[in-house]
Scaffold this active site. Structure first.
Site, short mmCIF file in Angstrom:
data_model
loop_
_atom_site.label_atom_id
_atom_site.label_comp_id
_atom_site.label_asym_id
_atom_site.label_seq_id
_atom_site.Cartn_x
_atom_site.Cartn_y
_atom_site.Cartn_z
N THR A 200 1.08 -1.21 0.37
CA THR A 200 0.00 -0.17 0.14
C THR A 200 0.26 1.25 0.39
O THR A 200 2.28 1.07 -0.46
CB THR A 200 -1.31 0.19 1.30
OG1 THR A 200 -2.04 0.96 1.25
CG2 THR A 200 -0.02 -0.06 2.71
N ASP B 152 -6.62 -4.05 -6.91
CA ASP B 152 -8.21 -2.73 -6.19
C ASP B 152 -9.37 -2.69 -7.49
O ASP B 152 -10.34 -3.57 -7.14
CB ASP B 152 -7.30 -1.77 -6.54
CG ASP B 152 -6.90 -1.84 -5.21
OD1 ASP B 152 -7.06 -1.68 -3.76
OD2 ASP B 152 -5.26 -1.05 -4.87
N GLY C 250 -13.14 10.80 -10.42
CA GLY C 250 -11.40 10.53 -10.20
C GLY C 250 -10.66 10.09 -11.30
O GLY C 250 -10.62 9.32 -11.59
N ALA C 251 -9.72 10.42 -10.18
CA ALA C 251 -8.04 9.76 -11.79
C ALA C 251 -6.55 9.41 -11.23
O ALA C 251 -5.83 9.33 -11.58
CB ALA C 251 -8.09 10.97 -12.16
N GLY D 81 -5.68 6.22 -8.08
CA GLY D 81 -4.90 5.11 -7.99
C GLY D 81 -5.66 4.61 -7.90
O GLY D 81 -5.84 3.17 -9.01
N LYS E 56 3.18 1.38 -3.74
CA LYS E 56 2.33 0.16 -5.19
C LYS E 56 3.59 0.58 -6.49
O LYS E 56 3.01 -0.72 -7.28
CB LYS E 56 1.07 1.14 -5.03
CG LYS E 56 0.08 1.23 -3.79
CD LYS E 56 -1.92 1.55 -4.72
CE LYS E 56 -2.59 1.10 -3.27
NZ LYS E 56 -3.87 0.82 -3.85
P1 NDP Z 1 -5.46 9.71 -5.25
O1 NDP Z 1 -5.23 10.51 -3.77
O2 NDP Z 1 -4.51 8.49 -6.25
O3 NDP Z 1 -6.65 10.22 -6.01
C1 NDP Z 1 -7.65 11.04 -4.94
C2 NDP Z 1 -8.81 10.94 -6.30
O4 NDP Z 1 -9.86 12.30 -5.92
C3 NDP Z 1 -8.40 12.38 -6.87
O5 NDP Z 1 -9.54 12.02 -8.41
C4 NDP Z 1 -8.45 13.64 -6.97
O6 NDP Z 1 -8.47 14.53 -7.79
C5 NDP Z 1 -10.19 13.50 -6.02
N1 NDP Z 1 -10.16 14.40 -5.61
C6 NDP Z 1 -9.78 14.85 -3.73
N2 NDP Z 1 -10.50 15.19 -3.91
C7 NDP Z 1 -11.28 16.45 -4.10
C8 NDP Z 1 -11.81 17.25 -4.41
N3 NDP Z 1 -12.38 18.17 -3.11
N4 NDP Z 1 -13.01 17.50 -5.37
C9 NDP Z 1 -12.78 17.10 -6.28
N5 NDP Z 1 -11.89 15.96 -6.43
C10 NDP Z 1 -11.14 15.47 -5.59
O7 NDP Z 1 -6.47 8.70 -3.68
P2 NDP Z 1 -6.86 7.28 -4.61
O8 NDP Z 1 -6.95 6.97 -5.63
O9 NDP Z 1 -5.46 6.27 -3.56
O10 NDP Z 1 -8.11 6.85 -3.06
C11 NDP Z 1 -9.25 7.23 -3.79
C12 NDP Z 1 -9.98 6.59 -1.92
O11 NDP Z 1 -10.52 5.50 -2.63
C13 NDP Z 1 -9.76 6.92 -0.79
O12 NDP Z 1 -10.62 7.75 -0.12
C14 NDP Z 1 -9.21 5.21 -0.49
O13 NDP Z 1 -9.26 4.92 0.92
C15 NDP Z 1 -10.54 4.51 -1.29
N6 NDP Z 1 -9.84 3.97 -2.40
C16 NDP Z 1 -10.94 2.18 -1.69
C17 NDP Z 1 -10.29 1.37 -1.85
C18 NDP Z 1 -11.19 0.07 -1.57
O14 NDP Z 1 -11.01 -0.69 -1.26
N7 NDP Z 1 -12.57 0.19 -1.34
C19 NDP Z 1 -9.44 1.20 -2.62
C20 NDP Z 1 -8.03 1.58 -2.64
C21 NDP Z 1 -8.53 2.89 -2.73
P3 NDP Z 1 -7.37 15.80 -8.55
O15 NDP Z 1 -6.56 14.52 -9.44
O16 NDP Z 1 -7.11 16.74 -9.18
O17 NDP Z 1 -6.51 15.64 -7.33
#
Ligand code: NDP
Length: 282
Positions: free
Chosen positions: A67, A107, A130-131, A133, A71
């Protein structure tokens, strides 16, 4: 009575990793399946990952989960990657096959397995919010599962455009990027709408900026947030009559897939979900 049998070991490496619920979930599932396996959670800083991976090989671990922040960096210590892990450029699950360490990404597969409880993704149209991980893993796995079209909505342009191009260039799914600005209006031909942002993590009141009236009752609406699993976004979708999937399902299913990869045994998913709910107090 002494037993000459050595237990099988798997682990989770990350930093910070305290509070990660996977060990509890896996150990409950091992016990339920009658397997003498152990799952250890290990805090590994980035500059000690090389040592930790040598240790994992030397101590004959059967594999592990990786994690944040490992990763991507773990890939240099592996012998092979699955197609999905290669396309995502990220590994969250390693399996030892003979002397080789093979990287996988569960995932996105966990999400798709959860989705399949409601619908077959083949031929479906997806709106992905979202874009990061999690979004990348879901986008690639949905594209490999036969989704016909996807739109990726993200606040920052660069990440969104990169992910859309990656889906277009490497799969048969058509994919376009739209910048997220204000309340997003989901197009009426979308079949599946997914919040894959971190909005809602640890905040049951957080609002995902999507226009409620654009959600139609024939849509499936999913959220990756698992704590708390009842997000405002899912509540809004339920009020609009949509079918919903919470992030706990994705988390349980990626655990189910990892368990299966390591042990070759089908775990009891209900035991795993129960363990997660108990650990997370939800
Ligand atoms: P990242 O930090 O890689 O990506 C976060 C994403 O959220 C980006 O696209 C970011 O946009 C967007 N974002 C964050 N805040 C805002 C906002 N206020 N307005 C608009 N867009 C926003 O995180 P991960 O992708 O690794 O994780 C995302 C979520 O997924 C976490 O909460 C994690 O816990 C959850 N998760 C759940 C899993 C499961 O098994 N259920 C497995 C893996 C993750 P920008 O690019 O513009 O910053």
């Amino acid at each position: 009575m002494p037993d000459s049998h050595l237990q099988h070991l798997v682990c989770c490496m990350g930093q910070p990793v305290a509070g990660n619920p996977t060990q509890y979930m896996m150990e409950m599932a091992f016990a339920d399946a009658g397997l003498d396996w152990r799952y250890l959670t290990m805090e590994v800083p980035p500059d000690r990952l090389a040592d930790a991976m040598s240790g994992l090989r030397a101590m004959n671990f059967r594999g592990g989960n990786f994690t944040i922040p490992h990763k991507t960096s773990v890939i240099q210590y592996l012998d092979e990657l699955s197609d999905a892990a290669r396309l995502m450029g990220a590994v969250n699950c390693v399996n030892r096959v003979g002397d080789k360490l093979v990287g996988e990404n569960t995932d996105g597969k966990g999400f798709v397995e959860s989705l399949r409880t409601l619908v077959d993704p083949v031929g479906k149209k997806v709106t992905l919010l979202g874009a990061g991980g999690a979004a990348r893993a879901i986008a690639i796995e949905l594209a490999l599962s036969g989704v016909v079209a996807m739109e990726i909505i993200n606040r920052s342009v660069e990440r969104g455009e990169q992910l859309a191009a990656q889906v277009r260039d490497n799969t048969n799914t058509s994919c376009e990027f739209k910048q997220w600005d204000g309340n997003y209006e989901v197009s009426e031909d979308a079949d599946i709408v997914i919040n894959a942002t971190s909005i809602g993590l640890g905040d049951a009141q957080a609002q995902v900026p999507v226009a409620a009236e654009s959600l139609q009752s024939n849509m499936i609406v999913a959220d990756v947030i698992f704590n708390p699993p009842e997000t405002q976004f899912l509540k809004m979708a339920q009020e609009r009559g949509c079918s919903t999937l919470d992030g706990l399902g994705m988390l349980v299913n990626q655990g189910v897939i990892g368990f299966r990869i390591w042990t070759g045994v089908e775990p009891n998913a209900a035991v795993m979900r129960e363990a997660l709910e108990e650990y997370l107090e939800i």
